[in-house]
Structures are given as structure tokens and as C-alpha cells.
Design a protein around this motif. Structure first.
Motif, PDB file in Angstrom:
ATOM      1  N   GLY A 133     -17.554  12.399  -8.931  1.00 26.67           N
ATOM      2  CA  GLY A 133     -17.457  11.930  -7.556  1.00 26.67           C
ATOM      3  C   GLY A 133     -18.271  10.707  -7.235  1.00 26.67           C
ATOM      4  N   SER A 134     -19.038  10.193  -8.194  1.00 31.20           N
ATOM      5  CA  SER A 134     -19.860   9.018  -7.920  1.00 31.20           C
ATOM      6  C   SER A 134     -19.034   7.741  -7.884  1.00 31.20           C
ATOM      7  CB  SER A 134     -20.966   8.895  -8.971  1.00 31.20           C
ATOM      8  OG  SER A 134     -20.423   8.759 -10.276  1.00 31.20           O
ATOM      9  N   LEU A 135     -17.843   7.768  -8.472  1.00 30.59           N
ATOM     10  CA  LEU A 135     -16.904   6.648  -8.400  1.00 30.59           C
ATOM     11  C   LEU A 135     -15.594   7.122  -7.790  1.00 30.59           C
ATOM     12  CD1 LEU A 135     -17.357   4.944 -11.909  1.00 30.59           C
ATOM     13  CD2 LEU A 135     -18.304   4.189  -9.718  1.00 30.59           C
ATOM     14  N   THR A 136     -14.951   6.231  -7.042  1.00 29.68           N
ATOM     15  CA  THR A 136     -13.670   6.534  -6.423  1.00 29.68           C
ATOM     16  C   THR A 136     -12.733   5.370  -6.669  1.00 29.68           C
ATOM     17  OG1 THR A 136     -14.856   7.702  -4.661  1.00 29.68           O
ATOM     18  CG2 THR A 136     -12.517   7.262  -4.292  1.00 29.68           C
ATOM     19  N   MET A 137     -11.476   5.680  -6.900  1.00 35.87           N
ATOM     20  CA  MET A 137     -10.503   4.634  -7.156  1.00 35.87           C
ATOM     21  C   MET A 137      -9.283   4.839  -6.252  1.00 35.87           C
ATOM     22  SD  MET A 137      -8.893   3.415 -10.844  1.00 35.87           S
ATOM     23  CE  MET A 137     -10.501   2.925 -11.478  1.00 35.87           C
ATOM     24  N   ALA A 138      -8.808   3.751  -5.651  1.00 34.63           N
ATOM     25  CA  ALA A 138      -7.599   3.778  -4.844  1.00 34.63           C
ATOM     26  C   ALA A 138      -6.408   3.357  -5.708  1.00 34.63           C
ATOM     27  CB  ALA A 138      -7.739   2.856  -3.638  1.00 34.63           C
ATOM     28  N   PHE A 139      -5.209   3.478  -5.147  1.00 37.62           N
ATOM     29  CA  PHE A 139      -3.992   3.182  -5.905  1.00 37.62           C
ATOM     30  C   PHE A 139      -3.072   2.324  -5.047  1.00 37.62           C
ATOM     31  CE2 PHE A 139       0.376   4.536  -7.277  1.00 37.62           C
ATOM     32  CZ  PHE A 139       0.336   3.969  -8.547  1.00 37.62           C
ATOM     33  N   GLY A 140      -2.658   1.174  -5.572  1.00 31.40           N
ATOM     34  CA  GLY A 140      -1.838   0.247  -4.803  1.00 31.40           C
ATOM     35  C   GLY A 140      -0.491  -0.015  -5.447  1.00 31.40           C
ATOM     36  N   ILE A 141       0.567   0.558  -4.869  1.00 30.82           N
ATOM     37  CA  ILE A 141       1.912   0.299  -5.360  1.00 30.82           C
ATOM     38  C   ILE A 141       2.843  -0.200  -4.255  1.00 30.82           C
ATOM     39  CG2 ILE A 141       2.530   2.755  -5.125  1.00 30.82           C
ATOM     40  CD1 ILE A 141       4.509   2.341  -7.457  1.00 30.82           C
ATOM     41  N   THR A 142       2.751   0.383  -3.042  1.00 32.07           N
ATOM     42  CA  THR A 142       3.701   0.085  -1.971  1.00 32.07           C
ATOM     43  C   THR A 142       3.554  -1.349  -1.480  1.00 32.07           C
ATOM     44  OG1 THR A 142       3.540   2.384  -1.274  1.00 32.07           O
ATOM     45  CG2 THR A 142       4.567   0.854   0.263  1.00 32.07           C
ATOM     46  N   GLU A 143       4.704  -2.010  -1.268  1.00 33.98           N
ATOM     47  CA  GLU A 143       4.708  -3.388  -0.780  1.00 33.98           C
ATOM     48  C   GLU A 143       5.554  -3.504   0.478  1.00 33.98           C
ATOM     49  OE1 GLU A 143       4.012  -5.673  -5.043  1.00 33.98           O
ATOM     50  OE2 GLU A 143       5.749  -6.184  -3.809  1.00 33.98           O
ATOM     51  N   PRO A 144       5.279  -4.525   1.312  1.00 35.27           N
ATOM     52  CA  PRO A 144       5.981  -4.652   2.595  1.00 35.27           C
ATOM     53  C   PRO A 144       7.492  -4.762   2.459  1.00 35.27           C
ATOM     54  CG  PRO A 144       4.079  -6.113   2.535  1.00 35.27           C
ATOM     55  CD  PRO A 144       4.225  -5.552   1.159  1.00 35.27           C
ATOM     56  N   ASP A 145       7.971  -5.482   1.446  1.00 32.21           N
ATOM     57  CA  ASP A 145       9.405  -5.736   1.326  1.00 32.21           C
ATOM     58  C   ASP A 145      10.089  -4.879   0.273  1.00 32.21           C
ATOM     59  OD1 ASP A 145       9.287  -7.762   3.285  1.00 32.21           O
ATOM     60  OD2 ASP A 145       8.601  -9.205   1.776  1.00 32.21           O
ATOM     61  N   ALA A 146       9.317  -4.057  -0.443  1.00 34.45           N
ATOM     62  CA  ALA A 146       9.908  -3.256  -1.506  1.00 34.45           C
ATOM     63  C   ALA A 146      10.259  -1.851  -1.039  1.00 34.45           C
ATOM     64  CB  ALA A 146       8.947  -3.185  -2.698  1.00 34.45           C
ATOM     65  N   GLY A 147       9.441  -1.278  -0.156  1.00 35.83           N
ATOM     66  CA  GLY A 147       9.699   0.082   0.298  1.00 35.83           C
ATOM     67  C   GLY A 147       9.724   1.041  -0.870  1.00 35.83           C
ATOM     68  N   SER A 148      10.798   1.830  -0.966  1.00 34.98           N
ATOM     69  CA  SER A 148      10.930   2.794  -2.051  1.00 34.98           C
ATOM     70  C   SER A 148      11.553   2.191  -3.303  1.00 34.98           C
ATOM     71  CB  SER A 148      11.790   3.988  -1.586  1.00 34.98           C
ATOM     72  OG  SER A 148      11.167   4.668  -0.519  1.00 34.98           O
ATOM     73  N   ASN A 149      11.895   0.910  -3.254  1.00 39.23           N
ATOM     74  CA  ASN A 149      12.533   0.258  -4.396  1.00 39.23           C
ATOM     75  C   ASN A 149      11.469  -0.434  -5.239  1.00 39.23           C
ATOM     76  OD1 ASN A 149      14.122  -1.054  -6.232  1.00 39.23           O
ATOM     77  ND2 ASN A 149      15.324  -2.200  -4.741  1.00 39.23           N
ATOM     78  N   SER A 150      10.948   0.278  -6.235  1.00 38.19           N
ATOM     79  CA  SER A 150       9.877  -0.271  -7.065  1.00 38.19           C
ATOM     80  C   SER A 150      10.344  -1.453  -7.907  1.00 38.19           C
ATOM     81  CB  SER A 150       9.302   0.820  -7.981  1.00 38.19           C
ATOM     82  OG  SER A 150      10.318   1.389  -8.780  1.00 38.19           O
ATOM     83  N   HIS A 151      11.663  -1.618  -8.036  1.00 33.89           N
ATOM     84  CA  HIS A 151      12.180  -2.769  -8.782  1.00 33.89           C
ATOM     85  C   HIS A 151      11.972  -4.078  -8.011  1.00 33.89           C
ATOM     86  CE1 HIS A 151      14.246  -0.485 -11.980  1.00 33.89           C
ATOM     87  NE2 HIS A 151      14.332   0.442 -11.056  1.00 33.89           N
ATOM     88  N   ARG A 152      11.635  -3.980  -6.742  1.00 33.79           N
ATOM     89  CA  ARG A 152      11.425  -5.181  -5.930  1.00 33.79           C
ATOM     90  C   ARG A 152       9.944  -5.537  -5.776  1.00 33.79           C
ATOM     91  NH1 ARG A 152      14.728  -5.522  -0.476  1.00 33.79           N
ATOM     92  NH2 ARG A 152      13.828  -7.615  -0.644  1.00 33.79           N
ATOM     93  N   ILE A 153       9.104  -4.899  -6.549  1.00 34.40           N
ATOM     94  CA  ILE A 153       7.678  -5.239  -6.504  1.00 34.40           C
ATOM     95  C   ILE A 153       7.501  -6.704  -6.879  1.00 34.40           C
ATOM     96  CG2 ILE A 153       5.477  -4.900  -7.706  1.00 34.40           C
ATOM     97  CD1 ILE A 153       6.090  -1.947  -7.813  1.00 34.40           C
ATOM     98  N   THR A 154       6.791  -7.428  -6.035  1.00 32.86           N
ATOM     99  CA  THR A 154       6.617  -8.872  -6.249  1.00 32.86           C
ATOM    100  C   THR A 154       5.193  -9.256  -6.627  1.00 32.86           C
ATOM    101  OG1 THR A 154       6.201  -9.213  -3.878  1.00 32.86           O
ATOM    102  CG2 THR A 154       8.482  -9.437  -4.650  1.00 32.86           C
ATOM    103  N   THR A 155       4.268  -8.301  -6.629  1.00 31.03           N
ATOM    104  CA  THR A 155       2.921  -8.605  -7.095  1.00 31.03           C
ATOM    105  C   THR A 155       2.999  -8.975  -8.573  1.00 31.03           C
ATOM    106  OG1 THR A 155       1.873  -7.124  -5.503  1.00 31.03           O
ATOM    107  CG2 THR A 155       0.604  -7.677  -7.458  1.00 31.03           C
TER     108      THR A 155
END
Length: 376
Positions: free
Chosen positions: A107-129
Motif C-alpha cells: 500500500g505504500s505505492l499506488t498506480m492509476a490506469f489510463g485507457i479511456t479517451e474523449p473520442d474513443a469511448g468503448s472503441n479501443s481501436h480508436r485510441i489516439t495516444t
């Protein structure tokens, strides 16, 4: 595959339930996180050689469900040990494992997770990062939205794609981005959701990372991504089941004692039957969650993918109905701050919407399980 919990799982459930009862609805997130970590609950799924409990998603989902049933869910458990910890444990380099896993476990370290994008929604094929190689590492550019707990996380596991993947073929890569990295900007999203963990939009502007920020193999990104998404769905199911159980318990307690005419209102079938139905639906959702967790822990990623999606769907529906019926059982009292149920009306929708909508789960099941053609 047995649907009956082992003695170890039953004991874990009882111990976590006792911890949850000590903290309850008015819990302090940091205090609960610290105590859960000290007891070994946060890292129960991580390898023993890196400070974890050596268990899996079966054990971690029990922890989150029981905390939720006590009214004190820790949303970052879905992200930090379940997604990020699992991905690093399975695919990270030895150096990444040594750097991150012991801290995620205690618990001394915490990590977040970033996948969702404004224009991709549920379509991960549209990830532009995108991630571009440089002489000594990577440069990341892109945007993310609805990222939980970035302000309290030491780093964020960002899903991008290599720049040569613009042909449309999904080739995700996972990068560990420190919270204070230059160009890594966050702004809080104003949510009506009552949760201690806040939501953020991220702007990733020429963020320079070393070579070893890449997790695993650049060409195995899809496998690595789904290694994190299946635990996310299992843990979201645990989150929903726990919340539904909490609401249902409040309603049952009220129905046993609230007396309007001669008998307590729980004696009338119009009150009792919907509560019984909510209980049945939560129990059925838990069975599917247990199946998904067992398959994942056994290394069956394909089977776990189907079961995890079904578990998340079933738990989301059961949670929403349990909360709705609980509020309805209490009538006007169900909308007061004293009973703490009205805030769950909004929170319960999280289990339906995130991390993937119920409609996209139905798409998955219709295509992958039933073999029906796609419309997209």
C-alpha cells in the motif's frame, strides 16, 4: 469447477468483513487503505516473492466485495493491485517488478490506469495516444478521461499505441508514467458521483520517458492489455455486488423493524418478494464472478474474458436493482442522509457504465459466445 468457497476463502471473507464493520460508512479512505495494506489484503493477489499474498483474483475480489458490503469500498483496488499489479506481475521486467510490486502490495505505492479517451469511448481501436521512439526512450502524446485517483497515485499505467500503428490495427503498448512527469497534466472532472476517489482528464503533452517505461513486449500489447481488463471487470463485479449487498442489508433491517399497521412491513409480500429477488440476483452474479476469477487464476484468459464480461453485466444489473429496491423499501427515509442510500442511486450506475457499458458486453457475448455477425 467448485462453486463452494474453500475454508481459506471463507476465513478471508470473515476477516475482511470484520475490518469493514470497524470502519463502516463514515470511513476515512487513507486509514482504511493503510489498515487493509498492513493486514495483507491489498496485495493478496500479488506474488509472494514480491511481498504479495500469492493468491489471485478470487482472493482480491473477496476483499473488495466485503469492504463494499460494509459500506466502505476502496475503488483504487480495482486499479492499483488488480489491473496494474497484475499486468506488471505477468509481463513486467524484473526491474519493474522489484520497483513496483512490493509497494503495490503493502500500500505504500499506488498506480492509476489510463485507457479511456474523449473520442474513443468503448472503441479501443480508436485510441489516439501515441508513443514515439527516441534515441533513449519514448515520447507520449494524447488525452485520457475519467481516470480514477491520478492525484493520489504515484504513477499511471497509460495505454497508448506505437506511432506506426495508424493503419488501424490495434497495437497497444503500456507505459508507466510518473505523477510528476513533465507534460503530464491533470484536471479534475466535476462529478455528481459521491466517491472519495476523484476522476480526472489527462493531457499528455510530449511526455518523455526512459526506455524501461514500456511494460513488457511492444509487440504483445493486446495480450497484456486484456490481462489487465479481465481483472478490471471481475473487480467491478465485486464492487457492484458489495454495494448491492450493503443496500439490501439496510433495507432488510428496516423492513424487519418498520411497523405501519399491525406487522412489520417486511411481513408483506409486496416488500418481501422484491428484496428476496434482489438477494437471488446478487448471489447469481457472485457465482459468475467466482467462475471468472477461478478461470483467470487458472490461466484461461479466453474463458475468463467471457465469464468476466458476464459477471460484470450481471453484477451491474443486480446492484442497480438492489439499490433501487432498498430506497423504495425505506420510502422517504431512503432519500435521507441518515440512511445513506440515496447516494448509491448514482453510484450503482457505475457498475453498469464502467469500465465498459452493458451494451458493449452484450455485443461481446453475441459475437464471441453466440457467433452472431457484427454490425460494426
Amino acid at each position: 469447477m467448485s462453486t463452494v468457497e474453500t475454508q481459506e476463502h471463507t476465513a478471508l471473507r470473515a476477516a475482511v468483513a470484520a475490518l469493514g464493520q470497524r470502519h463502516g460508512r463514515g470511513y476515512d479512505r487513507e486509514e482504511l487503505w493503510a489498515e487493509a495494506a498492513k493486514l495483507g489484503y491489498l496485495g493478496v493477489n500479488l506474488p509472494e516473492e514480491h511481498g504479495g499474498g500469492g493468491g489471485g483474483m478470487q482472493e482480491l475480489s473477496i476483499v473488495l466485495e466485503e469492504l463494499g458490503a460494509a459500506g466502505c469500498p476502496l475503488l483504487m483496488m480495482v486499479v492499483s493491485p488488480a489491473i496494474c499489479g497484475t499486468v506488471i506481475a505477468r509481463f513486467g521486467t524484473e526491474a519493474q517488478k522489484r520497483q513496483w510490486l512490493p509497494g503495490l502490495a503493502d500500500g505504500s505505492l499506488t498506480m492509476a490506469f489510463g485507457i479511456t479517451e474523449p473520442d474513443a469511448g468503448s472503441n479501443s481501436h480508436r485510441i489516439t495516444t501515441t508513443a514515439r521512439r527516441t534515441g533513449d526512450g519514448w515520447v507520449l502524446n494524447g488525452r485520457k478521461v475519467f481516470i480514477s485517483g491520478v492525484d493520489i497515485a504515484d504513477a499511471t499505467l497509460i495505454v497508448g499505441r506505437t506511432e506506426d500503428a495508424r493503419s488501424g490495427k490495434l497495437k497497444p503498448c503500456l507505459f508507466i508514467v510518473p505523477r510528476d512527469a513533465e507534460g503530464f497534466q491533470r484536471s479534475r472532472i466535476d462529478m455528481e458521483l459521491a466517491a472519495q476517489e476523484k476522476q480526472f482528464e489527462l493531457v499528455i503533452d510530449d511526455v518523455r520517458l526512459p526506455e524501461d517505461a514500456l511494460v513488457g513486449d511492444e509487440d504483445a500489447g493486446l495480450l497484456q492489455l486484456f490481462a489487465g481488463l479481465n481483472p478490471e471487470r471481475i473487480m467491478t463485479a465485486a464492487f457492484g455486488i458489495g454495494m448491492g449487498r450493503y443496500a439490501l442489508a439496510r433495507a432488510i433491517e428496516y423492513a424487519k423493524t418498520r411497523q405501519v399497521w399491525k406487522d412489520p412491513i417486511g411481513a408483506h409480500q409486496a416488500i418481501a418478494h422484491p428484496l428476496a429477488q434482489a438477494h437471488i440476483e446478487l448471489e447469481l452474479a457472485r457465482l459468475m464472478m467466482q467462475k471468472a476469477a477461478a478461470l483467470y487464476d487458472a490461466g484461461d484468459d479466453v474463458g475468463a474474458g467471457e465469464a468476466a464480461n458476464m459477471a460484470k453485466y450481471a453484477a451491474g444489473e443486480a446492484c442497480v436493482r438492489a439499490v433501487d429496491q432498498a430506497v423504495h423499501t425505506l420510502g422517504g427515509n431512503g432519500l435521507t442522509r441518515e440512511y445513506g442510500l440515496a447516494r448509491l442511486v448514482t453510484a450503482a450506475r457505475v457498475a453498469r457504465i464502467a469500465p465498459v457499458s452493458r451494451e458493449m458486453i452484450l455485443n461481446y457475448v453475441s459475437h464471441q459466445s453466440l457467433g452472431l455477425p457484427k454490425s460494426y
